[in-house]
Design a protein around this motif. Structure first.
Motif, PDB file in Angstrom:
ATOM      1  N   ARG A  85      26.382  36.178  46.827  1.00 54.39           N
ATOM      2  CA  ARG A  85      26.600  36.806  48.580  1.00 54.39           C
ATOM      3  C   ARG A  85      26.791  34.892  49.457  1.00 54.39           C
ATOM      4  NH1 ARG A  85      28.337  41.862  50.666  1.00 54.39           N
ATOM      5  NH2 ARG A  85      27.848  43.954  49.590  1.00 54.39           N
ATOM      6  N   GLY A  86      27.167  35.173  50.421  1.00 53.41           N
ATOM      7  CA  GLY A  86      26.917  33.609  50.767  1.00 53.41           C
ATOM      8  C   GLY A  86      26.632  33.719  52.494  1.00 53.41           C
ATOM      9  N   SER A  87      26.152  33.043  53.499  1.00 53.71           N
ATOM     10  CA  SER A  87      25.936  33.834  54.689  1.00 53.71           C
ATOM     11  C   SER A  87      26.622  34.116  54.709  1.00 53.71           C
ATOM     12  CB  SER A  87      25.851  32.580  55.140  1.00 53.71           C
ATOM     13  OG  SER A  87      26.078  31.428  55.159  1.00 53.71           O
ATOM     14  N   ASP A  88      28.610  34.689  54.719  1.00 55.80           N
ATOM     15  CA  ASP A  88      28.814  35.087  55.454  1.00 55.80           C
ATOM     16  C   ASP A  88      29.574  36.661  54.727  1.00 55.80           C
ATOM     17  OD1 ASP A  88      29.989  34.477  53.348  1.00 55.80           O
ATOM     18  OD2 ASP A  88      32.175  33.272  54.564  1.00 55.80           O
ATOM     19  N   LEU A 121      29.153  42.494  39.850  1.00 59.54           N
ATOM     20  CA  LEU A 121      29.770  41.420  40.543  1.00 59.54           C
ATOM     21  C   LEU A 121      28.028  40.064  40.400  1.00 59.54           C
ATOM     22  CD1 LEU A 121      31.931  42.273  43.647  1.00 59.54           C
ATOM     23  CD2 LEU A 121      32.564  40.952  41.472  1.00 59.54           C
ATOM     24  N   ASP A 122      27.195  40.769  40.665  1.00 61.48           N
ATOM     25  CA  ASP A 122      26.156  39.986  40.902  1.00 61.48           C
ATOM     26  C   ASP A 122      25.637  39.452  38.544  1.00 61.48           C
ATOM     27  OD1 ASP A 122      25.163  40.613  42.650  1.00 61.48           O
ATOM     28  OD2 ASP A 122      24.576  42.127  42.874  1.00 61.48           O
ATOM     29  N   GLU A 123      26.023  39.662  38.314  1.00 61.55           N
ATOM     30  CA  GLU A 123      25.526  39.837  36.581  1.00 61.55           C
ATOM     31  C   GLU A 123      26.599  38.842  36.287  1.00 61.55           C
ATOM     32  OE1 GLU A 123      26.128  43.323  34.726  1.00 61.55           O
ATOM     33  OE2 GLU A 123      24.011  44.312  35.485  1.00 61.55           O
ATOM     34  N   LYS A 151      31.680  31.382  43.606  1.00 58.45           N
ATOM     35  CA  LYS A 151      30.917  30.529  42.965  1.00 58.45           C
ATOM     36  C   LYS A 151      31.262  29.478  42.358  1.00 58.45           C
ATOM     37  CE  LYS A 151      31.979  32.468  38.348  1.00 58.45           C
ATOM     38  NZ  LYS A 151      31.242  33.817  37.108  1.00 58.45           N
ATOM     39  N   ASP A 152      30.971  29.043  41.785  1.00 60.42           N
ATOM     40  CA  ASP A 152      31.385  27.698  42.476  1.00 60.42           C
ATOM     41  C   ASP A 152      32.433  27.432  43.127  1.00 60.42           C
ATOM     42  OD1 ASP A 152      30.000  27.272  39.924  1.00 60.42           O
ATOM     43  OD2 ASP A 152      31.746  28.287  38.036  1.00 60.42           O
ATOM     44  N   GLY A 153      32.312  27.340  44.635  1.00 64.50           N
ATOM     45  CA  GLY A 153      32.928  26.817  45.768  1.00 64.50           C
ATOM     46  C   GLY A 153      34.272  28.078  46.271  1.00 64.50           C
ATOM     47  N   VAL A 154      34.347  28.809  44.783  1.00 71.06           N
ATOM     48  CA  VAL A 154      35.299  29.927  44.987  1.00 71.06           C
ATOM     49  C   VAL A 154      34.895  30.873  45.528  1.00 71.06           C
ATOM     50  CG1 VAL A 154      37.274  31.507  43.641  1.00 71.06           C
ATOM     51  CG2 VAL A 154      36.674  28.899  43.160  1.00 71.06           C
ATOM     52  N   ARG A 155      35.725  31.161  47.071  1.00 69.57           N
ATOM     53  CA  ARG A 155      35.256  32.859  47.707  1.00 69.57           C
ATOM     54  C   ARG A 155      36.246  33.613  47.265  1.00 69.57           C
ATOM     55  NH1 ARG A 155      36.533  32.797  52.702  1.00 69.57           N
ATOM     56  NH2 ARG A 155      34.373  33.717  53.263  1.00 69.57           N
ATOM     57  N   LEU A 156      35.893  34.982  46.816  1.00 67.40           N
ATOM     58  CA  LEU A 156      36.115  35.886  46.983  1.00 67.40           C
ATOM     59  C   LEU A 156      37.034  36.584  48.052  1.00 67.40           C
ATOM     60  CD1 LEU A 156      33.927  37.571  44.523  1.00 67.40           C
ATOM     61  CD2 LEU A 156      35.512  36.858  44.260  1.00 67.40           C
ATOM     62  N   SER A 157      37.889  35.493  48.790  1.00 66.88           N
ATOM     63  CA  SER A 157      39.286  36.266  49.560  1.00 66.88           C
ATOM     64  C   SER A 157      40.334  36.208  49.027  1.00 66.88           C
ATOM     65  CB  SER A 157      39.219  34.801  50.376  1.00 66.88           C
ATOM     66  OG  SER A 157      39.887  35.103  51.840  1.00 66.88           O
ATOM     67  N   LEU A 158      40.867  37.407  49.719  1.00 68.79           N
ATOM     68  CA  LEU A 158      41.849  38.118  49.073  1.00 68.79           C
ATOM     69  C   LEU A 158      42.753  38.712  50.495  1.00 68.79           C
ATOM     70  CD1 LEU A 158      41.300  41.169  46.786  1.00 68.79           C
ATOM     71  CD2 LEU A 158      41.826  38.806  45.934  1.00 68.79           C
ATOM     72  N   ILE A 169      31.486  45.144  48.737  1.00 71.36           N
ATOM     73  CA  ILE A 169      31.790  44.611  47.352  1.00 71.36           C
ATOM     74  C   ILE A 169      31.010  42.841  47.634  1.00 71.36           C
ATOM     75  CG2 ILE A 169      31.503  46.236  46.274  1.00 71.36           C
ATOM     76  CD1 ILE A 169      33.926  45.022  45.349  1.00 71.36           C
ATOM     77  N   GLY A 170      31.325  42.767  49.118  1.00 71.72           N
ATOM     78  CA  GLY A 170      31.496  40.748  49.665  1.00 71.72           C
ATOM     79  C   GLY A 170      32.595  40.501  49.240  1.00 71.72           C
ATOM     80  N   MET A 171      33.861  41.415  48.985  1.00 69.34           N
ATOM     81  CA  MET A 171      35.614  40.557  49.126  1.00 69.34           C
ATOM     82  C   MET A 171      35.710  41.004  50.311  1.00 69.34           C
ATOM     83  SD  MET A 171      35.964  40.700  45.762  1.00 69.34           S
ATOM     84  CE  MET A 171      37.615  40.361  46.113  1.00 69.34           C
TER      85      MET A 171
END
Lengths: 568, 312
Positions: free
Chosen positions: A382-385, A375-377, A390-397, A421-423
């Motif tokens: 990762r945001g503060s939370d 995911l880093d690559e 990426k580009d304003g899209v959060r990995l929120s499912l 993993i930051g999801m």
């Protein structure tokens, strides 16, 4: 009070006398109670893909041949299984000729002929009929009655596995006389026919209450005069898996309960009550998570979760899908929720053995670090939370599944793994009847998929996965236009895959077919369209007094209900 | 109307007490309330539960969501004072977290239903031309099958609210709203009955005779005298709200499954009652104690607020 006792005594005498007279005969074992916690909603498998409906219908209507518990094809209405060796399958592999058992009768007393078989093909192959089993009839050019007891199915291409039409409980024969007014668009409107089909099977419907209960009685015309042993059957629906297991194993109210997805420690303790036993069979069932490639955002309105509504904001990124799979510890899920009824798997096709790929075995080992690196690559930071974006899209499912404590447990475990993993994961559970119901009016069905990922178990009847793998063809995408029917929930559409579907349909040699199937499996799993979790055994419970149950993972579990008896 | 005591016949009728000087209505109520042992015990217990639920997590510092599969289905231990569930989550932490949600839902939904119920009840009892329409509206709501209505409402608005306010706040508001809006009818009927009987009494006529405005009659004379049925509905309302919420959670339409509430903990635990009884006992006890303590408080409040009972 006295009068009541007298009546009871009288009734008891009558019962004893009649039972004694009918001993070792059809109907001598009284009543059979079957509990399907997902209630049967229709008894016509051509209009419903649900296992519960297919199983329920298998008590009434039968195919020409079925699969036994080992996955072999065995004759049902057919006299024998046509093979190239006995001349039933043509040398060019383009036609198959079925011989029907003589003197078969429908439950209304009329004779069963090859014309009924031909009609069944017409019914399901009608372009406007919305037949759910149409893929069983793929490449069928024509079905003709050679004589009253012979049916010839001709394929437009070479068919190495010609046992699609009329084999297995998903492709039974319906009566021409009853259904001839129900062709094409009229099919779903024939409520009477769909609820009370006339059949050749061991039982006949006496009362049908959709989504509640089916009452059946022994079919007086059944081909074996000594069968079925049970005079009447109640096929009750409703409740949940745990209460169904309890009704058989602990309280003994029911004789048979289906699909027991219950935590292993609870089942173990129920079995200890000594009234029933568990039957497990590993077939093709796999519990998997599927990702939505279309945008399920409510803002899309009518185009929500359709290809027209646009691609998913982040699940279209292969790195994200791969990371989702890598982060999952499948062994932990099996231990907590499945016990002996599950094995970790990385394949959509986990059985039969020849179709099981090994290309995806990397997933058997949880790899949080690897997933994070991936995911880093890919640029997800990762945001503060702690949630990547990426580009304003959060990995929120939004992660939805049917309501069941094992599934909610799995959801909690997976949410925990994905958080590493930051999801961010939001869980939702939907009542199973709604989730699998496919009602186009409900927003919560698996077909509408108004979520980012969803989880359930899928499988295929029989041993040949061709039809199952064709679920992910572009044409199978559920849309408002096709009333959300179709099996391609992911809205996956790839020319490469469609070409493989076409190739599969033309591959004759079994080994080559297995190769193609593995490649298709590897496309779906390798690209992360499907995230397999657990290879599930079908687990059912039956009373210790019920004999003859041969647990079948390849066909309807009730496939041999005609042979079931009550232990004396 | 300068002195509150004059408005209350019971207090005014007791000249002996008047000597002790200026007393307020709430002072009297409090004095009476303290004499009700059950009420005091209930109040202390309820405050203790509230305190535990809101302060507890800072003392018992375990994440209610943290999974540990290796420690599943454990009994009581120092690390897990109430054991763990089948995913190894700490039960005490879950009960404390669940209590915050359940109490918040219960109290908020109760306040909403109390407000709607009292307004409808007072208007129906006091304003003659509104009586017919409001009572028919009440009947209409009573006749509606509640659960299907809740299901439809939630299905229609869940996604919109979720998108606007996030999953937790959105669903919290929705649940509070649907529970509140479907449970005010009993209150309205009881309040209307009480208003009808109170408004014909002499002190109301007297107030009217000296030219008190209608609004003031309602707030100063009618409302305090119908407080007791309102309080009783309130206590029952909290219990109903907690239970309705758990029913919704169970159907998958309430809070998400990883969002513990007492009702959900209870439902989740039912299958484990033989393996790990504490999974059912603790949330069940929490719900029962809360409801019981609120009922006692309501009982004491009713006695304390009723001018005919006060001072006995």
């Amino acid at each position: 009070m006295k009068r009541l006792i007298a009546i009871l005594a009288q009734a008891a005498t009558i019962a004893v006398v009649s039972a004694g007279a009918a001993h070792a005969d059809r109907g001598s074992d009284g009543h059979l109670n079957i509990l399907y916690w997902q209630a049967v909603s229709i008894l016509n498998p051509f209009l419903s893909g649900g296992n519960k409906d297919v199983h329920g219908a298998s008590l009434v209507i039968e195919p020409l041949a079925s699969y036994d518990e080992a996955g072999n094809i065995v004759p049902a209405l057919a006299a024998e299984i046509p093979t190239p060796a006995n001349g039933g399958v043509a040398k060019d592999l383009k036609s198959i000729t079925w011989k029907i058992k003589p003197d078969l009768k429908w439950s209304d007393g009329t004779p069963f002929t090859a014309h009924d078989v031909v009609f069944t093909a017409q019914y399901c192959m009608h372009p406007d009929g919305g037949c759910q089993q149409a893929a069983k009839f793929t490449d069928v050019e024509k079905v003709e009655a050679v004589d009253d007891l012979t049916v010839k199915v001709t394929f437009s291409v070479t068919k190495p596995f010609p046992y699609g039409p009329f084999v297995g409980s998903e492709s039974p024969i319906i009566q021409k006389a009853q259904f001839q007014g129900c062709l094409g668009p009229k099919a779903p409107e024939c409520t009477e026919q769909n609820f009370h089909p006339i059949g050749t099977g061991p039982f006949a419907v006496t009362e049908f209450r959709a989504n509640d209960v089916v009452s059946l009685k022994a079919n007086p015309q059944y081909r074996d005069p000594a069968k079925p042993a049970f005079a009447t059957v109640t096929l009750k629906g409703g409740g949940d898996a745990a209460s169904a297991a309890r009704a058989v194993l602990e309280t003994g109210e029911f004789d048979y309960a289906w699909s027991l997805l219950v935590e292993p420690e609870i089942l173990e303790q129920m079995v200890a009550a000594g009234r029933g036993t568990l039957a497990t069979a590993f077939g093709p069932s796999v519990e998997y998570i599927e990702v939505n490639l279309s945008d399920p955002s409510p803002a899309k309105g009518a185009l929500r979760s359709t290809r027209e509504g646009g691609p998913h904001p982040f699940l279209t990124d292969p790195a994200v899908r791969r990371a989702l799979s890598m982060a999952i510890d499948r062994q932990a899920i099996v231990e907590v929720g499945y016990g002996p009824a599950g094995k970790p798997t990385c394949n959509l096709l986990s059985a039969p053995e020849i179709y099981a790929s090994t290309a995806n075995d990397w997933c058997l080992k949880q790899d949080i670090d690897g997933a994070n690196r991936l995911l880093d690559e890919a640029g997800w930071v990762r945001g503060s939370d702690g949630v990547r974006a990426k580009d304003g899209v959060r990995l929120s499912l939004l992660y939805q599944t049917a309501t069941n404590s094992v599934r909610q447990g799995t959801q909690a475990l997976v949410k925990d793994m994905w958080s590493q993993i930051g999801m961010e994961t939001e869980l939702r559970n939907v009542d199973a009847a709604v989730f699998f119901g496919g009602d186009p009016g409900s927003p919560d069905t698996a077909h509408k998929f108004y979520a980012d990922v969803q989880m359930y178990t899928n499988n295929f009847p029989g041993t040949d996965p061709e039809r199952y793998l064709s679920y992910w063809h572009c044409d199978e995408i559920p849309t408002p236009a096709n009333n959300w029917l179709g099996n391609n929930m992911q809205r996956f559409c790839s020319d490469e895959y469609d070409a493989l579907v076409a190739e599969m349909a033309q591959t004759a040699d079994l080994a080559a077919r297995a190769e193609t199937a593995k490649r298709m499996n590897d496309v779906l799993v390798g690209q992360g369209i499907i995230i397999p979790l657990v290879h599930r055994g079908s687990m059912s419970a039956h009373s210790l007094t019920l004999e003859g149950v041969r647990m079948n993972a390849w066909d309807s579990e009730l496939w041999n209900a005609a042979d079931w008896t009550r232990r004396k | 109307m300068s002195e509150a005591t004059e408005a209350y016949p019971a207090a005014a009728a007791d000249p002996a007490k008047a000597e002790r000087g200026q007393r307020s209505l709430w002072g009297d109520v409090w004095r009476q309330f303290r004499r009700h042992r059950g009420g005091m015990a209930g109040a202390i217990l309820f405050l203790a539960i509230v305190l535990a639920v809101f302060v507890g997590p800072s003392l018992h510092d375990v994440d209610s969501q943290a999974l540990n599969v290796r420690e599943k289905n454990q009994g009581v231990s120092l690390l897990h004072p109430m054991g763990t569930d089948n995913l190894g989550r700490d039960m005490l932490a879950r009960i404390l977290a669940g209590g915050r949600i359940s109490l918040a839902v219960g109290v908020t939904a109760m306040l909403l239903s109390l407000f709607v119920g009292s307004v409808v009840g007072v208007l129906a009892g006091f304003v003659r031309w509104l009586e017919g329409p409001l009572l028919r509206l009440t009947d209409l709501f009573l006749a509606l099958p509640l659960l299907p209505l809740l299901l439809v409402t939630i299905m229609l608005f869940r996604d919109t609210l979720r998108a606007m306010l996030g999953p937790e706040t959105g669903i919290f508001l929705l649940i509070v709203f649907v529970i509140g809006i479907t449970s005010w009818m009993q209150t309205a009927r009881v309040v209307r009955g009480a208003v009808l009987s109170v408004k014909e009494q002499d002190f109301v006529l007297a107030a009217r005779a000296i030219g008190t405005r209608e609004r003031r009659i309602v707030t100063r004379h009618i409302l305090p005298n119908v407080l007791s049925p309102i309080m009783v509905s309130a206590t029952l309302g909290i219990a109903t709200a907690i239970i309705t919420e758990s029913a919704l959670s169970f159907l998958g339409l309430g809070f998400p499954s990883d969002f513990p509430t007492w009702g959900r903990l209870l439902y989740d635990g039912v299958n484990y009652v033989q393996i790990n009884p504490s999974r059912v006992i603790w949330p069940g006890l929490a719900i029962s104690l809360t409801v019981l303590s609120i009922n006692y408080v309501g009982d004491a409040l009713r006695d304390a607020l009723d001018p005919r009972l006060r001072g006995r």
